[in-house]
Design a protein around this motif. Structure first.
Motif, PDB file in Angstrom:
ATOM      1  N   LYS A 103       0.819  -1.275   0.150  1.00  0.00           N
ATOM      2  CA  LYS A 103       0.007   0.064  -0.019  1.00  0.00           C
ATOM      3  C   LYS A 103       0.838   1.399   0.001  1.00  0.00           C
ATOM      4  O   LYS A 103       0.606   2.189  -0.756  1.00  0.00           O
ATOM      5  N   ALA A 118      -6.479   9.296  -0.413  1.00  0.00           N
ATOM      6  CA  ALA A 118      -6.616   9.669   0.727  1.00  0.00           C
ATOM      7  C   ALA A 118      -5.192  10.119   1.186  1.00  0.00           C
ATOM      8  O   ALA A 118      -4.304   9.490   0.899  1.00  0.00           O
ATOM      9  N   VAL A 141      -8.218   5.105  10.072  1.00  0.00           N
ATOM     10  CA  VAL A 141      -8.185   3.999   9.299  1.00  0.00           C
ATOM     11  C   VAL A 141      -6.671   3.783   9.290  1.00  0.00           C
ATOM     12  O   VAL A 141      -5.917   4.209   8.926  1.00  0.00           O
ATOM     13  N   VAL A 153      -7.327  -4.420   6.700  1.00  0.00           N
ATOM     14  CA  VAL A 153      -7.820  -2.674   7.030  1.00  0.00           C
ATOM     15  C   VAL A 153      -8.761  -2.753   8.313  1.00  0.00           C
ATOM     16  O   VAL A 153      -9.698  -3.496   8.270  1.00  0.00           O
ATOM     17  N   VAL A 155     -11.373   0.136   9.950  1.00  0.00           N
ATOM     18  CA  VAL A 155     -12.043   1.500  10.154  1.00  0.00           C
ATOM     19  C   VAL A 155     -12.763   1.452  11.618  1.00  0.00           C
ATOM     20  O   VAL A 155     -13.449   0.511  11.613  1.00  0.00           O
ATOM     21  N   GLU A 175      -4.383   6.608   7.431  1.00  0.00           N
ATOM     22  CA  GLU A 175      -4.768   7.408   6.276  1.00  0.00           C
ATOM     23  C   GLU A 175      -6.145   8.220   6.694  1.00  0.00           C
ATOM     24  O   GLU A 175      -7.028   7.689   7.729  1.00  0.00           O
ATOM     25  N   PHE A 177     -10.062   9.405   6.758  1.00  0.00           N
ATOM     26  CA  PHE A 177     -11.155   8.810   6.466  1.00  0.00           C
ATOM     27  C   PHE A 177     -11.841   9.079   5.123  1.00  0.00           C
ATOM     28  O   PHE A 177     -11.928  10.522   5.106  1.00  0.00           O
ATOM     29  N   LEU A 178     -12.295   8.425   4.331  1.00  0.00           N
ATOM     30  CA  LEU A 178     -13.077   8.885   3.063  1.00  0.00           C
ATOM     31  C   LEU A 178     -14.488   8.701   3.176  1.00  0.00           C
ATOM     32  O   LEU A 178     -14.697   7.620   3.212  1.00  0.00           O
ATOM     33  N   GLU A 182     -18.724   3.747  -2.395  1.00  0.00           N
ATOM     34  CA  GLU A 182     -17.488   3.129  -3.014  1.00  0.00           C
ATOM     35  C   GLU A 182     -17.754   2.503  -4.566  1.00  0.00           C
ATOM     36  O   GLU A 182     -18.721   1.959  -4.525  1.00  0.00           O
ATOM     37  N   LYS A 204     -18.094  -5.280   1.514  1.00  0.00           N
ATOM     38  CA  LYS A 204     -16.954  -5.756   1.882  1.00  0.00           C
ATOM     39  C   LYS A 204     -17.057  -6.337   3.549  1.00  0.00           C
ATOM     40  O   LYS A 204     -16.318  -7.200   3.634  1.00  0.00           O
ATOM     41  N   VAL A 272      -9.061   4.526  -3.273  1.00  0.00           N
ATOM     42  CA  VAL A 272      -8.913   3.692  -1.739  1.00  0.00           C
ATOM     43  C   VAL A 272      -7.942   2.760  -2.012  1.00  0.00           C
ATOM     44  O   VAL A 272      -6.953   2.573  -1.138  1.00  0.00           O
ATOM     45  N   GLU A 273      -7.795   2.285  -2.968  1.00  0.00           N
ATOM     46  CA  GLU A 273      -6.643   1.028  -3.256  1.00  0.00           C
ATOM     47  C   GLU A 273      -6.803   0.666  -4.748  1.00  0.00           C
ATOM     48  O   GLU A 273      -7.896   1.010  -5.588  1.00  0.00           O
TER      49      GLU A 273
HETATM   50  P1  AMP Z   1      -8.809  -1.747   1.190  1.00  0.00           P
HETATM   51  O1  AMP Z   1      -8.122  -2.953   1.322  1.00  0.00           O
HETATM   52  O2  AMP Z   1      -7.607  -0.665   1.167  1.00  0.00           O
HETATM   53  O3  AMP Z   1      -9.696  -1.825  -0.149  1.00  0.00           O
HETATM   54  O4  AMP Z   1      -9.654  -1.438   2.358  1.00  0.00           O
HETATM   55  C1  AMP Z   1     -10.865  -2.204   2.620  1.00  0.00           C
HETATM   56  C2  AMP Z   1     -12.212  -1.366   3.014  1.00  0.00           C
HETATM   57  O5  AMP Z   1     -11.819  -0.590   4.020  1.00  0.00           O
HETATM   58  C3  AMP Z   1     -12.575  -0.504   1.750  1.00  0.00           C
HETATM   59  O6  AMP Z   1     -13.334  -1.011   0.867  1.00  0.00           O
HETATM   60  C4  AMP Z   1     -13.134   0.615   2.542  1.00  0.00           C
HETATM   61  O7  AMP Z   1     -14.697   0.205   2.732  1.00  0.00           O
HETATM   62  C5  AMP Z   1     -12.421   0.734   3.829  1.00  0.00           C
HETATM   63  N1  AMP Z   1     -11.630   1.620   3.720  1.00  0.00           N
HETATM   64  C6  AMP Z   1     -10.240   1.740   3.289  1.00  0.00           C
HETATM   65  N2  AMP Z   1      -9.811   3.008   3.332  1.00  0.00           N
HETATM   66  C7  AMP Z   1     -10.416   3.800   3.789  1.00  0.00           C
HETATM   67  C8  AMP Z   1     -10.739   4.949   4.186  1.00  0.00           C
HETATM   68  N3  AMP Z   1      -9.511   5.915   3.811  1.00  0.00           N
HETATM   69  N4  AMP Z   1     -11.753   5.838   4.458  1.00  0.00           N
HETATM   70  C9  AMP Z   1     -12.903   4.958   4.560  1.00  0.00           C
HETATM   71  N5  AMP Z   1     -12.795   3.660   4.431  1.00  0.00           N
HETATM   72  C10 AMP Z   1     -11.726   2.994   4.174  1.00  0.00           C
END
Ligand code: AMP
Ligand code: GLY
Length: 418
Positions: A103, A118, A141, A153, A155, A175, A177-178, A182, A204, A272-273
């Motif tokens: 990441k 973010a 996060v 992850v 949150v 990071e 929060f967004l 999604e 998720k 986000v990723e």
């Molecule tokens: P990731 O593995 O980075 O996709 O994170 C898994 C899930 O965590 C995402 O699909 C989001 O639902 C939540 N998530 C990750 N990053 C954030 C963020 N910066 N703000 C809010 N939710 C997040």
């Protein structure tokens, strides 16, 4: 064309199904596959993280194309191994798969390419973590830097829980929060040309209304009736193409499937990723609506001729998939339970197998996510009803599914902040 698909989840079942429907595919192989894929492809045992072993199997089978499904093999360099043997491979190199594998690396590439994401801090000790948590504030996060099958992850609004999660990881990304809904948008690329697919949404968390821990994904639908018009073009222009150009500029071109996980926030689109492969379960719904032959598209990406590929055709309507998960998933999935009712799922729904195995002529659970019941229909509601009609037929002791896949979209409850 002879094709070998590497992997054995519902995503690979969906890939194999689409490939099996492509008239250009004369022979289809999958390694290791699962009990459902066995009906449409020849299965072979394989250690999917072994580049030399995969190349050897592909050469033995005389395939023209290898399609690598999961991230583990990609990060382990399986695509490099296959290409070194002179065989076309759909999937990024070890170096390019770092976009998913780290990441922190993904954040660095986005910063160089001016891709909106973010704000974040990479931390290697608890003091740094505490500082970053206080800098961004709640909700917190915290992300494990390495691969964690979607479960790394946290949150949370609980600062102590955030610190505790970080303590389990060697290196973490903290990071901002967004807010906002999604979107998962996939693009097929040969390292130069970017061909976006249709946007999908994944669920998720394990429970209804996004309760409980994160999982690999409990269901999905596509396309998104609430998405702003021009979304795909904007993401292609501001996220996908700049990232692909930056990877090429660094001497590590990314060819394969670039998956952008996005949040549509009050400040605009944010990444986000990134993932370096088809997402699961979004692939099940995206491929359900793809009308263009899949093998030609993936082969063009593998050999660098995507620019000449005809525009993609999509079926009208919507698709929904609902994951049937094993008892105890995601913490401690129970395996080895018999599955009944697979033959009773009414059309238009169909069963894609994830963690299943054949055992003494019986299909048994063999993983956390066991099945992905998928259906397309003229409306989102029709597709959803059909998928859930299928879920009802499945008998698996202790199994659980979310009951709200695509529900808020149908009710018009998803709001994109501007
Ligand atoms: P990731 O593995 O980075 O996709 O994170 C898994 C899930 O965590 C995402 O699909 C989001 O639902 C939540 N998530 C990750 N990053 C954030 C963020 N910066 N703000 C809010 N939710 C997040
Ligand atoms: N659907 C989430 C993932 O594939 O990572």
């Amino acid at each position: 064309m002879k094709v070998l698909v590497v992997g054995g989840g519902a995503r690979e079942h969906a890939l194999c199904l689409a490939l099996s429907l492509d008239p250009a595919v004369e022979e289809l192989h999958c390694a290791p596959g699962n009990a459902g894929i066995a009906a449409i492809a020849h299965l072979h045992p394989l250690d999917v993280r072994d580049p030399a072993g995969t190349a050897q199997l592909a050469a033995q089978l005389g395939v023209d194309l290898v399609v690598v499904g999961p991230e583990g093999p990609l990060v382990a360099g399986v695509a490099d191994g296959v290409r070194a043997a002179g065989i076309a491979c759909f999937g990024p190199s070890h170096a390019a798969a770092r976009l998913e594998g780290s990441k922190a690396f993904a954040k660095e590439v986005m910063a160089s390419a001016d891709v909106p994401t973010a704000a974040s801090r990479v931390c290697t000790d608890q003091r740094q973590v505490a500082g970053a948590l206080d800098e961004f504030g709640a909700p917190y996060v915290v992300k494990d830097d390495g691969l964690a099958a979607g479960k790394g992850v946290l949150v949370t609004t609980d600062r102590d829980a955030a610190l505790a999660h970080a303590a389990h990881c060697e290196r973490v990304v903290v990071e901002e929060f967004l807010d906002g809904p999604e979107v998962s948008l996939f693009a097929v690329t040969d390292g130069v040309t970017v061909v976006p697919l249709i946007p999908a949404q994944d669920f998720k968390r394990v429970g209804d209304d996004d309760a409980g821990p994160n999982t690999g994904g409990m269901g999905a639908y596509a396309p998104l009736p609430w998405a702003p018009s021009g979304l795909v073009d904007e993401v292609t222009k501001t996220v996908l193409q700049p990232t692909i150009d930056e990877m090429r500029r660094r001497g590590t071109p990314f060819a394969g499937l670039l998956y952008a996980g996005l949040a549509l926030t009050s400040k605009g689109i944010r990444v986000v990723e990134f993932n370096a492969r088809f997402g699961d379960p979004e692939t099940q719904v995206v491929l359900a609506l793809l009308d263009s032959p899949l093998a030609g598209l993936l082969h063009a990406a593998a050999i660098g001729t995507l620019r000449e590929h005809p525009p993609l055709r999509w079926r009208d309507g919507f698709a929904v998939t609902v994951v049937v998960a094993a008892a105890g998933y995601p913490e401690q999935p129970r395996t080895g339970d018999p599955i009944a009712g697979l033959g009773d799922v009414p059309a238009p729904a169909y069963v894609l197998h994830a963690g299943t195995a054949a055992h003494d002529g019986e299909v048994v659970s063999a993983g956390g996510r066991v099945l992905s019941i998928t259906a397309a229909g003229p409306s989102l509601e029709a597709a959803r009803d059909a998928a859930y009609a299928g879920v009802t037929e499945i008998q698996l002791d202790g199994a659980h599914s979310r009951t709200d896949i695509a529900l808020r979209a149908i009710r018009g409850e998803i709001v994109v902040p501007i």
